[in-house]
Scaffold this motif. Structure first.
Motif, PDB file in Angstrom:
ATOM      1  N   LYS A  10      12.877  14.188   0.855  1.00  0.00           N
ATOM      2  CA  LYS A  10      14.299  14.146   1.853  1.00  0.00           C
ATOM      3  C   LYS A  10      14.832  12.812   1.783  1.00  0.00           C
ATOM      4  N   ILE A  11      14.164  11.792   1.320  1.00  0.00           N
ATOM      5  CA  ILE A  11      14.679  10.305   1.267  1.00  0.00           C
ATOM      6  C   ILE A  11      15.652  10.233  -0.092  1.00  0.00           C
ATOM      7  N   GLN A  34       0.831  -1.184  -0.022  1.00  0.00           N
ATOM      8  CA  GLN A  34       0.022   0.094   0.008  1.00  0.00           C
ATOM      9  C   GLN A  34       0.884   1.394  -0.007  1.00  0.00           C
ATOM     10  N   TYR A  35       0.742   1.921   1.016  1.00  0.00           N
ATOM     11  CA  TYR A  35       1.282   3.235   0.889  1.00  0.00           C
ATOM     12  C   TYR A  35       2.748   3.327   1.754  1.00  0.00           C
ATOM     13  N   ASP A  36       3.168   2.216   2.199  1.00  0.00           N
ATOM     14  CA  ASP A  36       4.269   2.036   3.001  1.00  0.00           C
ATOM     15  C   ASP A  36       5.557   1.778   2.277  1.00  0.00           C
ATOM     16  N   ASP A  37       6.325   2.878   2.301  1.00  0.00           N
ATOM     17  CA  ASP A  37       7.517   2.753   1.517  1.00  0.00           C
ATOM     18  C   ASP A  37       8.797   2.134   2.137  1.00  0.00           C
ATOM     19  N   SER A  38       8.662   1.619   3.329  1.00  0.00           N
ATOM     20  CA  SER A  38       9.853   1.034   4.250  1.00  0.00           C
ATOM     21  C   SER A  38      10.766   0.136   3.375  1.00  0.00           C
ATOM     22  N   TYR A  39      10.315  -0.883   2.794  1.00  0.00           N
ATOM     23  CA  TYR A  39      10.962  -1.788   1.894  1.00  0.00           C
ATOM     24  C   TYR A  39      11.722  -1.325   0.895  1.00  0.00           C
ATOM     25  N   ALA A  40      11.238  -0.381   0.272  1.00  0.00           N
ATOM     26  CA  ALA A  40      11.911   0.333  -0.894  1.00  0.00           C
ATOM     27  C   ALA A  40      12.935   1.160  -0.485  1.00  0.00           C
ATOM     28  N   PRO A  89      22.464   1.746  -3.447  1.00  0.00           N
ATOM     29  CA  PRO A  89      22.110   3.020  -3.745  1.00  0.00           C
ATOM     30  C   PRO A  89      22.371   3.411  -5.056  1.00  0.00           C
ATOM     31  N   GLY A  90      23.269   2.754  -5.896  1.00  0.00           N
ATOM     32  CA  GLY A  90      23.601   3.011  -7.227  1.00  0.00           C
ATOM     33  C   GLY A  90      22.572   2.198  -8.371  1.00  0.00           C
ATOM     34  N   ARG A  91      21.890   1.512  -7.748  1.00  0.00           N
ATOM     35  CA  ARG A  91      21.085   0.456  -8.766  1.00  0.00           C
ATOM     36  C   ARG A  91      19.559   0.785  -8.811  1.00  0.00           C
ATOM     37  N   PHE A  92      19.143   1.490  -7.535  1.00  0.00           N
ATOM     38  CA  PHE A  92      17.631   1.884  -7.660  1.00  0.00           C
ATOM     39  C   PHE A  92      17.561   3.239  -7.205  1.00  0.00           C
ATOM     40  N   ALA A  93      16.464   3.825  -8.221  1.00  0.00           N
ATOM     41  CA  ALA A  93      15.705   4.998  -7.582  1.00  0.00           C
ATOM     42  C   ALA A  93      14.526   4.678  -7.277  1.00  0.00           C
ATOM     43  N   LEU A  94      13.767   5.755  -6.504  1.00  0.00           N
ATOM     44  CA  LEU A  94      12.448   5.197  -5.762  1.00  0.00           C
ATOM     45  C   LEU A  94      11.195   6.007  -6.234  1.00  0.00           C
ATOM     46  N   VAL A  95      10.186   5.404  -6.312  1.00  0.00           N
ATOM     47  CA  VAL A  95       8.607   5.816  -6.774  1.00  0.00           C
ATOM     48  C   VAL A  95       7.768   5.384  -5.757  1.00  0.00           C
ATOM     49  N   LYS A  96       7.080   6.355  -4.747  1.00  0.00           N
ATOM     50  CA  LYS A  96       6.300   6.090  -4.016  1.00  0.00           C
ATOM     51  C   LYS A  96       4.763   6.278  -4.205  1.00  0.00           C
ATOM     52  N   PRO A  97       3.923   5.479  -3.998  1.00  0.00           N
ATOM     53  CA  PRO A  97       2.344   5.702  -4.038  1.00  0.00           C
ATOM     54  C   PRO A  97       2.011   6.682  -3.105  1.00  0.00           C
ATOM     55  N   VAL A  98       1.206   7.430  -3.340  1.00  0.00           N
ATOM     56  CA  VAL A  98       0.645   8.532  -2.544  1.00  0.00           C
ATOM     57  C   VAL A  98      -0.873   8.310  -2.153  1.00  0.00           C
ATOM     58  N   ASP A  99      -1.296   8.712  -1.149  1.00  0.00           N
ATOM     59  CA  ASP A  99      -2.781   8.529  -0.826  1.00  0.00           C
ATOM     60  C   ASP A  99      -3.673   9.899  -1.013  1.00  0.00           C
ATOM     61  N   PRO A 100      -4.333   9.936  -1.729  1.00  0.00           N
ATOM     62  CA  PRO A 100      -5.413  11.119  -2.223  1.00  0.00           C
ATOM     63  C   PRO A 100      -6.226  11.174  -1.008  1.00  0.00           C
ATOM     64  N   ASP A 101      -6.707  10.173  -0.154  1.00  0.00           N
ATOM     65  CA  ASP A 101      -7.537  10.410   0.907  1.00  0.00           C
ATOM     66  C   ASP A 101      -6.907  10.828   2.191  1.00  0.00           C
ATOM     67  N   ASN A 102      -5.398  10.914   2.393  1.00  0.00           N
ATOM     68  CA  ASN A 102      -4.842  11.412   3.275  1.00  0.00           C
ATOM     69  C   ASN A 102      -4.860  13.185   3.120  1.00  0.00           C
ATOM     70  N   GLU A 139      14.716   0.465   2.252  1.00  0.00           N
ATOM     71  CA  GLU A 139      15.719  -0.328   2.538  1.00  0.00           C
ATOM     72  C   GLU A 139      16.381  -0.836   1.603  1.00  0.00           C
ATOM     73  N   VAL A 140      15.891  -1.167   0.351  1.00  0.00           N
ATOM     74  CA  VAL A 140      16.606  -1.795  -0.744  1.00  0.00           C
ATOM     75  C   VAL A 140      17.460  -0.631  -1.436  1.00  0.00           C
ATOM     76  N   GLN A 141      16.983   0.468  -1.442  1.00  0.00           N
ATOM     77  CA  GLN A 141      17.988   1.529  -2.217  1.00  0.00           C
ATOM     78  C   GLN A 141      19.114   1.957  -1.034  1.00  0.00           C
ATOM     79  N   ARG A 142      18.785   1.728   0.204  1.00  0.00           N
ATOM     80  CA  ARG A 142      20.134   2.127   1.026  1.00  0.00           C
ATOM     81  C   ARG A 142      20.995   1.066   0.796  1.00  0.00           C
ATOM     82  N   ALA A 143      20.495  -0.309   0.383  1.00  0.00           N
ATOM     83  CA  ALA A 143      21.562  -1.392   0.183  1.00  0.00           C
ATOM     84  C   ALA A 143      22.202  -1.330  -1.201  1.00  0.00           C
TER      85      ALA A 143
END
Length: 281
Positions: free
Chosen positions: A96-97, A57-63, A71-84, A65-69
């Motif tokens: 900031k991430i 869902q909207y939890d980006d924590s695993y992404a 950092p040169g291989r992945f950039a990140l996109v996060k789903p965001v919640d219009p109801d929030n 974590e992977v990017q931190r491991a």
């Protein structure tokens, strides 16, 4: 040529530590480490890791974590919640991430979200403020997506999966390209790019999927290669196509020249997301 996959979804096994929201017909796990192995096997330098909404869902924590491991291989996109109601603050924090390069919204018919949803305005204003492209899943809803895009001409959008419905399992769709006229019409909006992601799942023929090239030629003509971002959509597509099969048709086809291939399979992605992978020596 730098090869960037514009859309991958990695995830760990379903456990109490990070339980899945839903169990799709995907492999039991395709971790970040396993994703890197798959990329290395076929010479993909980096990928845009879209946090898998199905599982997290909207939890980006695993992404993160992977990017931190890796950092040169992945950039990140996060789903965001219009109801929030605090979604603008969520996007500000996401900026900031390390490795964060975009956000994602879902506007498929099953979401019940139309272009007038007030949360979308908050999201799109925040995207402009923080210079994020907005990745939009809008299969089956291209008309509504166009209305939103036309209201926000200063927002950068990226339409995922060609804006088309793509199958998750056999059999192939009877009319996989039926919404192509709307996809071509959407190309008239200069603030929009399009992901050529998961496209091999639209084929009604076996690997190397020769029937995708005539409709794709119309997409390339309308959009230009500098707005077309190749991607595998691994692992969503795994029942229909493995990772190598989603990569090699684009490398081997004679329908692309070297300059077109370079832009489609990396150059446009680097430009639009403002990110280049860095593989360890």
């Amino acid at each position: 040529m730098v090869t960037i996959d514009s859309q991958v979804h990695a995830y760990e096994a379903n456990t109490s530590h990070r339980p899945w929201h839903k169990t799709p017909n995907w492999p039991d796990h395709v971790t970040g480490d396993e994703m890197v192995v798959a990329m290395d096997r076929v010479g993909v330098d980096g990928a845009i890791f879209v946090s898998p909404f199905t599982m997290y869902q909207y939890d980006d924590s695993y992404a993160v974590e992977v990017q931190r491991a890796h950092p040169g291989r992945f950039a990140l996109v996060k789903p965001v919640d219009p109801d929030n109601p605090e979604v603008s603050d969520v996007i500000a924090e996401w900026k900031k991430i390390p490795g964060a390069v975009g956000i994602r919204i879902m506007m498929t018919p099953d979401t019940g979200i139309d272009e007038k949803h007030p949360g979308l305005d908050r999201i799109l204003h925040a995207a402009v403020l923080h210079d994020f492209p907005v990745n939009m899943l809008c299969r089956g809803n291209l008309g509504t997506a166009m209305k939103l895009i036309d209201r926000h001409s200063n927002t950068r959008f990226i339409i995922v999966h060609l804006g088309l419905t793509q199958p998750h399992t056999p059999p192939p769709l009877e009319q996989p390209w039926k919404d192509l006229p709307q996809v071509l019409e959407l190309a008239n909006r200069p603030n929009v790019a399009i992901k050529i992601s998961g496209v091999c799942t639209l084929s009604r023929e076996k690997y190397p999927f020769p029937d995708i090239w005539d409709p794709l030629a119309r997409v390339f003509d309308a959009w230009g290669f500098d707005r077309c971002l190749w991607g595998t959509d691994w692992t969503r597509a795994f029942v229909l196509v493995n990772y190598e099969q989603a990569v090699e048709p684009f490398r081997l086809t004679e329908r692309l020249n070297d300059n077109e291939r370079s832009m489609l399979m990396g150059g446009a992605c680097a430009k639009i997301y403002g990110w280049l992978p860095q593989k360890k020596a």
